[in-house]
Design an enzyme around this catalytic site. Structure first.
Site, PDB file in Angstrom:
ATOM      1  N   SER A 215      39.954  39.131  48.139  1.00 53.78           N
ATOM      2  CA  SER A 215      39.996  40.678  47.974  1.00 53.78           C
ATOM      3  C   SER A 215      38.946  41.079  47.307  1.00 53.78           C
ATOM      4  O   SER A 215      37.899  40.111  46.752  1.00 53.78           O
ATOM      5  CB  SER A 215      41.091  41.140  46.878  1.00 53.78           C
ATOM      6  OG  SER A 215      40.958  40.769  45.543  1.00 53.78           O
ATOM      7  N   ASP A 216      38.388  42.315  47.691  1.00 51.19           N
ATOM      8  CA  ASP A 216      37.106  42.854  47.033  1.00 51.19           C
ATOM      9  C   ASP A 216      37.696  42.851  45.477  1.00 51.19           C
ATOM     10  O   ASP A 216      38.866  42.961  45.216  1.00 51.19           O
ATOM     11  CB  ASP A 216      36.871  44.112  47.378  1.00 51.19           C
ATOM     12  CG  ASP A 216      35.462  44.214  47.166  1.00 51.19           C
ATOM     13  OD1 ASP A 216      34.850  43.721  46.287  1.00 51.19           O
ATOM     14  OD2 ASP A 216      34.595  45.418  47.811  1.00 51.19           O
ATOM     15  N   TRP A 217      36.888  42.990  44.839  1.00 55.53           N
ATOM     16  CA  TRP A 217      37.195  42.934  43.117  1.00 55.53           C
ATOM     17  C   TRP A 217      37.864  44.443  42.802  1.00 55.53           C
ATOM     18  O   TRP A 217      37.372  45.297  42.495  1.00 55.53           O
ATOM     19  CB  TRP A 217      35.763  42.981  42.423  1.00 55.53           C
ATOM     20  CG  TRP A 217      35.517  41.417  42.072  1.00 55.53           C
ATOM     21  CD1 TRP A 217      35.165  41.049  40.782  1.00 55.53           C
ATOM     22  CD2 TRP A 217      35.408  40.236  43.028  1.00 55.53           C
ATOM     23  NE1 TRP A 217      34.922  39.526  40.828  1.00 55.53           N
ATOM     24  CE2 TRP A 217      35.062  39.284  42.063  1.00 55.53           C
ATOM     25  CE3 TRP A 217      35.483  40.244  44.199  1.00 55.53           C
ATOM     26  CZ2 TRP A 217      34.859  38.147  42.832  1.00 55.53           C
ATOM     27  CZ3 TRP A 217      35.282  39.017  44.984  1.00 55.53           C
ATOM     28  CH2 TRP A 217      35.043  37.865  44.261  1.00 55.53           C
ATOM     29  N   GLY A 218      39.245  44.137  42.522  1.00 54.89           N
ATOM     30  CA  GLY A 218      40.011  45.546  41.899  1.00 54.89           C
ATOM     31  C   GLY A 218      40.360  45.873  43.085  1.00 54.89           C
ATOM     32  O   GLY A 218      41.258  47.206  43.057  1.00 54.89           O
TER      33      GLY A 218
END
Length: 753
Positions: free
Chosen positions: A265-268
Site C-alpha cells: 500500500s501507499d503510506w496511509g
C-alpha cells in the site's frame, strides 16, 4: 566417573547431530531448492500470528520477518532518484545519522528525456547499489503515472505522457535495481495523476483509456521487468481505493498479468480490513498518516491487516486462503531480497555513481531553442558571463515530498558554471528574483541562507545592469520543490513561472542577445517571452551533479541529445484534461465542497479519454509550444528514406524498418529516431499517430549508420472494451519516422492481413 563423562559427551554429540540434521532438513533455508518449494516449506512452519505479522508495518519504513525461523525483517526506502535519509522508528523526524548521505540522481523526467534504455539500466543499477549499501530491501520507485496535466505537483517523479516511452524506460530501471537483490516497487498503481484530492477522489475512466494510456507501463514492469513489488495508489477507481481494489489488483494485476510479487500500500492508503483482505493487498504501511507527516504512534498492531484481521480469522468470519496467498508472495520476496545470499554488498557515492549521475544529466537536458547557434558558449569571444536567477544558487535535492534527500554534495548551477568557465572568463552572479528562501525539509537542512530583503525593482535593476555589461547571459530559473510547485501533496496553481520571472526574462532579453534561459523544473511552463530569447534549455532536476552537467552542455563538452517526454502546451487550456475536463474534479461537486475528506469524495472524469498529450495536439491540430519528442543538438542530422522488409504482414509476423541516419554537422552527437504508427482506417477513433518504437544513435561528423526498428501486431492494436481484448484490425497502416512528434522525416505504408 569416566563412564558418566563419556555418556554426557555421547548424548551431547547425538543432540548436536540431531540439530544439525534438523537444520539440514529446513528446505526453506536451502537456496539450491526452487523458490516455490522453499516458500511452501516456510509457510508450513509458520503460526497464524507470524503470518499476520508479516502483512503490516512495525515502524515507519519496516515490517516484521519471522525471527523464530531466521527470516529477517524488510526495510523499505524512498525514493525513485536517491535513497531517503533515515527517520526515527516511529516518527517522521530525522534519525540524526551521519552516514546516510547519498548521491542524488536526476529526477525521472530527466531520465526519461534521455530516451536511452542503457541509461535507465545504469541508473537503476547505481541506485540499487546505494540502496543495498544502506541495507534496504525494497526501493519505493520508480513512478510511472502518466503526465495528464502540467499542474500535477509530482510529475517530476514520473516518466512523461506516453505509455510506450514509459514502458521502455521503466523495464531496464527495474532490472538494474533488482540486480542488487533490492526489489523495485513500481508506483502508484493506478490513476494517481494529480496530487490535489489524491486521498479523496474517485477516478472515472473508460476501459479503453485505462488499458491504452494508464496501464501499459505497469504491465511492462510486471511482464517484461519482472518487478518484485507494486505500490497501490491513494485514489479510488470504481469507488474502491486503489490499494484495496478488486478490479485493479486481483482481476488485472494478478490474474490478467500473472503478477507473482507483493502489492504494497501507499503510506496511509488502506481504510478497510475486509477490502484489504479480499481485494489483493499484501503489505500495509503507514496507516493513519497522509504519507508525508501526521500519523498515530505505535499503532501497528491495530493496522487493518493486523489484529483486526487476526480476530476475523479466529472468529471464523474469514478463512486463511487469502492470508496464505499474501504470505507466499512475501516469502518469495524475502528469498529474492533479505535471504538472498548472493546479493552484492553495494556501494555509495562512488566515482562511478557520480559519473553516471552526470552522464544521465547531460543526456537528459533538452535544448528547446537555439537561434543563431548562441549555444554552446564560445569561450574565445566570452570574457564575462552573467549568471542570473535564484535557481542558480538553490539546492533542489531538499524538498518536494517523500523524494527529498540528504546528499553528500550538490553542485549548484552557479558553481558548475564557475568551475567550467572560470579560468577563461569572469563569472558574475545577480539574484534577479527572490522565490523560496527556505533551506529545510523534514529536518534536512541545506545550510544555505537565501534571505534577500531587496525589492523586485532593485533585483531587476541589478540583473539588467549586469546583463548589459556582460558578453553572455545565463538565466537559471523555473520552478522549485516548494509546496504548490514541483512537490508532493499539492498541485501547481497555474502553469506560469512564479516570482516575476517572465518580466525579468523579457527585460534581460532586451539588453543582451547572447542570452540563454535555463529552466529547472519537472513540468511544462508557459513562456510568453519565447520569441524574445534566442536560446532555451530545459534542465530538469539533475541531482548531485546538476551544475557540472549543465555547464558541460552550455560549454559544448556534452552535445545535448535529450528529447521531451511530454508536450509543452502554449497555454493550460491547450491541454486536453483542462479543455475537456475534469480537473481538478467535477465542477458541480467542487462547488458543493466535495473532496475535503474521504466521507465526501469527489469524482474526476477523464473526458479526454485516450487523447492525452501529443495524441490530443496532433489529432485536434493544436500547435504546442514544444512538442513531445522535441530536442535540438549542436550538430545536424539527416534521416533518410525508410525501408520495410515487407509490405504486407499477418498477425503472426513482424515488420522491420531500416532508417539511414547521417550526422551532417561538425560535432559528434546523438539523435533519437522515433517511429510512430498511424492506422489509416479504424472502427474506433484513434489518435493521428502513436509512438511504437525509438532508438538513440551516436554518430561522428559525417558518419552514417542504419537504425532498425521491429514491431509486431501489438504496435497496431487498440483495446476493444466490448471484447475486453487487444485488437489489430486488418487494413492499411503508415509508419511515420522522425526526430520529434511534429518533425516526421520519412513515411512508409504497409498492410496487415
Amino acid at each position: 566417573m569416566f563412564k558418566k563423562i563419556a555418556l554426557v559427551c555421547l548424548v551431547s554429540l547425538m543432540s548436536f547431530q540431531a540439530k544439525a540434521q534438523e537444520k539440514k532438513t529446513q528446505i526453506y533455508l536451502d537456496d539450491s531448492q526452487p523458490i516455490e518449494v522453499r516458500v511452501e516449506d516456510a509457510l508450513s512452519k509458520m503460526t497464524l500470528e507470524e503470518k499476520v505479522a508479516m502483512l503490516h508495518a512495525q515502524s515507519k519504513f519496516s515490517s516484521p520477518g519471522v525471527p523464530r525461523l531466521g527470516i529477517p525483517e524488510f526495510w523499505t526506502t524512498d525514493g525513485p532518484h536517491g535513497i531517503r535519509p533515515e527517520v526515527k522508528w516511529d516518527e517522521w523526524d530525522q534519525a540524526g545519522w551521519t552516514n546516510d548521505s547519498i548521491i542524488a540522481y536526476p529526477a525521472l523526467t530527466a531520465l526519461s528525456a534521455t530516451w536511452n534504455k542503457k541509461m535507465s539500466w545504469n541508473y537503476g543499477k547505481a541506485l540499487g547499489e546505494e540502496a543495498r549499501y544502506r541495507k534496504k530491501d525494497i526501493l519505493l520507485g520508480p513512478g510511472v503515472n502518466i503526465y495528464r496535466t502540467p499542474l500535477n505537483g509530482r510529475n517530476f517523479e514520473y516518466m512523461g505522457e506516453d505509455p510506450f516511452l514509459s514502458s521502455k524506460m521503466v523495464v531496464p530501471y527495474i532490472k538494474g535495481v533488482q540486480s542488487n537483490g533490492v526489489a523495485a516497487c513500481v508506483k502508484h498503481y493506478a490513476l494517481n495523476n494529480q496530487e490535489q484530492f489524491r486521498h479523496t477522489s474517485n477516478v472515472i475512466v473508460d476501459d479503453r483509456t485505462l488499458y491504452e494510456i494508464y496501464l501499459p507501463a505497469f504491465k511492462a514492469a510486471v511482464q517484461e521487468g519482472d518487478t518484485w513489488s507494486i505500490m497501490g495508489a491513494y485514489d479510488m477507481y470504481k469507488n474502491q481505493y486503489a490499494s484495496q481494489n478488486q478490479y485493479l489488483l486481483n482481476d488485472i494485476l494478478k490474474k490478467e498479468w500473472g503478477f507473482k510479487g507483493v502489492v504494497i500500500s501507499d503510506w496511509g492508503a488502506v481504510n478497510d480490513t475486509k477490502q484489504a483482505i479480499m481485494n489483493g493487498l499484501d503489505m500495509e504501511f503507514g496507516s493513519w498518516t497522509n504519507g508525508l507527516s501526521e500519523g498515530t504512534s505505535n499503532a501497528y498492531d491495530n493496522y487493518y491487516l493486523a489484529h483486526p484481521y487476526l480476530k476475523l480469522i479466529k472468529s471464523g468470519e474469514v478463512g486463511t486462503k487469502e492470508l496464505d496467498d499474501k504470505v507466499r508472495r512475501i516469502l518469495r520476496l524475502a528469498f529474492l531480497t533479505t535471504m538472498n545470499k548472493n546479493k552484492p554488498f553495494g556501494n555509495i557515492a562512488s566515482e562511478e555513481h557520480r559519473a553516471i549521475a552526470k552522464e544521465i544529466g547531460e543526456e537528459g537536458i533538452v535544448l528547446l531553442k537555439n537561434q543563431k547557434n548562441v549555444l554552446p558558449i564560445n569561450v574565445a569571444k566570452t570574457k564575462k558571463i552573467a549568471v542570473i536567477g535564484e535557481n542558480a544558487i538553490k539546492m533542489m535535492t531538499v524538498g518536494g515530498g517523500s523524494s527529498s534527500l540528504k546528499v553528500k554534495y550538490e553542485t549548484l548551477p552557479l558553481d558548475g558554471i564557475k568551475a567550467r568557465f572560470g579560468k577563461d572568463a569572469e563569472v558574475v552572479f545577480a539574484r534577479g528574483y527572490v522565490g523560496d528562501v527556505t533551506g529545510e525539509y523534514n529536518g534536512v537542512k541545506t545550510g544555505k541562507d537565501l534571505t534577500d530583503k531587496r525589492s523586485q525593482a532593485e533585483l531587476t535593476k541589478e540583473a539588467v545592469e549586469l546583463a548589459k555589461n556582460s558578453d553572455f547571459v545565463i538565466f537559471v530559473g523555473g520552478l522549485n520543490k516548494s509546496d504548490f510547485q514541483d512537490s508532493e501533496g499539492n498541485d501547481r496553481k497555474d502553469m506560469g513561472l512564479p516570482y516575476h520571472q517572465d518580466e525579468l526574462i523579457s527585460a534581460l532579453a532586451k539588453v543582451n542577445k547572447n542570452f540563454s534561459v535555463v529552466l529547472v523544473s519537472g513540468n511544462a511552463v508557459e513562456m510568453p517571452w519565447v520569441k524574445e530569447v534566442p536560446s532555451i534549455v530545459q534542465a530538469w532536476y539533475l541531482g548531485s551533479e546538476s551544475g557540472h552537467a549543465l555547464a558541460s552542455v552550455l560549454a559544448g563538452d556534452a552535445n545535448p541529445s535529450g528529447k521531451l517526454p511530454f508536450t509543452f502546451p502554449v497555454k493550460l487550456e491547450d491541454n486536453s484534461a483542462h479543455q475537456l475536463g475534469e480537473y481538478p474534479g467535477n465542477k458541480e461537486e467542487l462547488a458543493q465542497g466535495k473532496g475535503k475528506d474521504q466521507q465526501n469524495p469527489i469524482n474526476i472524469k477523464y473526458n479526454e479519454g485516450i487523447f492525452v498529450g501529443y495524441r490530443w495536439h496532433d489529432t485536434k491540430n493544436i500547435k504546442p509550444l514544444f512538442s513531445f519528442g522535441h530536442g535540438l543538438s549542436y550538430t545536424t542530422f539527416e534521416i533518410g528514406q525508410a525501408k520495410a522488409d515487407k509490405a504486407v504482414i499477418t498477425e503472426d509476423e513482424t515488420i522491420t524498418f531500416t532508417i539511414p541516419v547521417k550526422n551532417t554537422g561538425k560535432k559528434a552527437g546523438a539523435e533519437v529516431v522515433q517511429l510512430y504508427i498511424r492506422d489509416v482506417k479504424s472502427s474506433l477513433p484513434r489518435p493521428l499517430k502513436e509512438l511504437k518504437g525509438f532508438e538513440k544513435i551516436y554518430l561522428n561528423p559525417g558518419e552514417q549508420k542504419e537504425v532498425t526498428i521491429t514491431i509486431d501486431k501489438s504496435a497496431l492494436s487498440f483495446f476493444d472494451p466490448v471484447k475486453h481484448d487487444w485488437v489489430a484490425e486488418p487494413g492499411d497502416f503508415e509508419a511515420l519516422i522522425g526526430n520529434s512528434s511534429d518533425a516526421i522525416k520519412t513515411k512508409i505504408k504497409f498492410s496487415l492481413q
